[in-house]
Write a protein that holds these residues in place. Structure first.
Motif, PDB file in Angstrom:
ATOM      1  N   SER A 177       5.738   6.189   6.978  1.00  0.00           N
ATOM      2  CA  SER A 177       4.977   6.173   5.717  1.00  0.00           C
ATOM      3  C   SER A 177       5.713   7.016   4.701  1.00  0.00           C
ATOM      4  N   SER A 226       5.558   8.321   0.773  1.00  0.00           N
ATOM      5  CA  SER A 226       4.743   8.471  -0.436  1.00  0.00           C
ATOM      6  C   SER A 226       5.442   9.448  -1.370  1.00  0.00           C
ATOM      7  N   ASP A 257      15.710   5.815  -1.267  1.00  0.00           N
ATOM      8  CA  ASP A 257      15.772   4.478  -0.698  1.00  0.00           C
ATOM      9  C   ASP A 257      16.950   4.296   0.238  1.00  0.00           C
ATOM     10  N   HIS A 261       5.554  -4.597   6.688  1.00  0.00           N
ATOM     11  CA  HIS A 261       5.969  -3.670   5.624  1.00  0.00           C
ATOM     12  C   HIS A 261       5.091  -3.956   4.420  1.00  0.00           C
ATOM     13  N   PHE A 262       4.383  -2.958   3.962  1.00  0.00           N
ATOM     14  CA  PHE A 262       3.499  -3.175   2.823  1.00  0.00           C
ATOM     15  C   PHE A 262       3.429  -1.912   1.968  1.00  0.00           C
ATOM     16  N   THR A 263       3.009  -2.119   0.733  1.00  0.00           N
ATOM     17  CA  THR A 263       2.892  -1.036  -0.248  1.00  0.00           C
ATOM     18  C   THR A 263       1.458  -0.984  -0.757  1.00  0.00           C
ATOM     19  N   LEU A 294       2.930   5.293  -5.219  1.00  0.00           N
ATOM     20  CA  LEU A 294       2.674   4.256  -4.221  1.00  0.00           C
ATOM     21  C   LEU A 294       3.106   4.748  -2.842  1.00  0.00           C
ATOM     22  N   THR A 295       2.442   4.246  -1.825  1.00  0.00           N
ATOM     23  CA  THR A 295       2.809   4.557  -0.436  1.00  0.00           C
ATOM     24  C   THR A 295       3.362   3.300   0.209  1.00  0.00           C
ATOM     25  N   GLU A 296       4.546   3.442   0.786  1.00  0.00           N
ATOM     26  CA  GLU A 296       5.144   2.343   1.533  1.00  0.00           C
ATOM     27  C   GLU A 296       4.997   2.619   3.022  1.00  0.00           C
ATOM     28  N   LYS A 297       4.682   1.588   3.779  1.00  0.00           N
ATOM     29  CA  LYS A 297       4.502   1.768   5.221  1.00  0.00           C
ATOM     30  C   LYS A 297       5.251   0.673   5.969  1.00  0.00           C
ATOM     31  N   TRP A 298       5.992   1.102   6.985  1.00  0.00           N
ATOM     32  CA  TRP A 298       6.706   0.192   7.879  1.00  0.00           C
ATOM     33  C   TRP A 298       6.145   0.367   9.288  1.00  0.00           C
TER      34      TRP A 298
END
Length: 344
Positions: A262, A264, A294, A314-316, A326-330
């Motif tokens: 995660s 953020s 990144d 994978h979603f934001t 925004l939080t990105e999660k894999w």
């Protein structure tokens, strides 16, 4: 044991035991207590005159040890606790059932032992002993399924000798054993008169356990699942084939390792399905978890994929409406090595 105490010879699933009647009747409200205490008018016998019980003969050693000593002492590497619980439940030896609960509780809780004594209005067992346990062990009333007219059958399976009831072998009439012992075709015999089946005799123990209990219970470290599937297919026992399929599916589900990353803002957090997996990820991570970019994230994902992990999702999202970051999660998944499924 007094000098007048009669000696009893038992054939338990093809395993021969000799003991005193007083040992077998130690707990009069058990199945063995009733069987050898005179409550059963007739008990099945094999062709040698030994009392016959159609159960797991190898595990009966532990049952008999308990009857002789009133203590449960199992090997340190014992892997068949659940199967032994089923045997204790069949024989309805309540102190053994409770001792197994205590043993399981010690395995689950480590050095912390909790004992509960309960008074019962039973002349043979005025007290019962139970222990803390994270799971409820359900028991059901044991019953002697084999009736007197049921014939005893001796089998030679690849050199391994088993003794069982004909009704056990014919439980599934559409199976090969059901046809063989249901009178549909003649069967080959060895020079001792035992029915001969040219298959894996060691694995037949698990086939016979299933026929006796209708449950698939394998040792914790069982590593011959493909071979057992081949045997079940040969015998064409459809419920066993289905049980093996479900067992295999459960193993597959347990063998997934999961990593969740995660990100953020400039902070990175890592979660894993186990501490071992977390250590693997931490060993791969070269970026600062509190100041990532990144490129560093792409590098970490690449190293995880090199280790066999695949990105499952994978979603934001935005944690809060008022929060700009925004939080990105894999979510990455890896199947572990399947030694127990691939062993020959």
């Amino acid at each position: 044991m007094s000098i007048s105490d009669p000696v009893v010879s038992l054939n338990v699933g093809g395993h021969i035991y000799t003991t005193a009647r007083s040992t077998l009747t130690r707990y009069r409200d058990s199945m063995l207590g009733a069987m050898f205490g005179g409550d059963f008018d007739t008990a099945a016998r094999d062709d040698q005159g030994r009392y016959f019980i159609d159960r797991n003969g190898r595990l009966f050693e532990h049952v008999l040890n308990f009857l002789r000593t009133t203590q449960l002492v199992l090997p340190e590497d014992f892997k068949e606790l659940r199967l032994l619980e089923m045997e204790a439940d069949f024989y309805q030896i309540q102190p053994l059932i409770e001792a197994l609960k205590t043993h399981k509780a010690r395995l689950e809780t480590g050095p912390c032992d909790v004992v509960v004594l309960s008074h019962r209005h039973n002349p043979y067992h005025p007290f019962s002993v139970a222990a803390s346990n994270s799971r409820v062990v359900q028991t059901r009333t044991g019953e002697n399924k084999m009736s007197k007219p049921d014939s005893v059958v001796s089998l030679n399976v690849g050199g391994h000798i088993y003794t069982t009831a004909r009704s056990t072998l014919t439980q599934y009439r559409d199976s090969m054993l059901g046809a063989m012992f249901g009178g549909d075709f003649d069967a080959l015999r060895d020079d001792q008169g035992s029915y001969f089946i040219d298959r894996n005799g060691r694995l037949f123990e698990h086939v016979l356990n299933f026929l006796r209990t209708t449950q698939l219970v394998l040792p914790e470290d069982f590593k011959e699942l493909p071979l057992l599937e081949i045997e079940a297919d040969f015998y064409q026992i459809k419920p066993l084939l289905e049980a093996l399929k479900n067992y295999k599916a459960r193993l597959e589900n347990k063998r997934c390792e999961v990593v969740v990353l995660s990100a953020s803002g400039t902070e990175l957090s890592i979660a894993a399905s186990s501490s071992d997996v977390k250590d693997v990820v931490n060993g791969l991570e070269t970026c600062n978890p509190y100041r990532y970019d990144d490129n560093e994230m792409a590098g970490l994902l690449g190293r995880l994929q090199d280790k066999g992990f695949t990105v499952q999702s994978h979603f934001t999202f935005r944690k809060e409406i008022t929060h700009n970051a925004l939080t990105e999660k894999w979510v990455l998944v890896r199947k572990t090595a399947r030694k127990s499924l691939d062993s020959k």
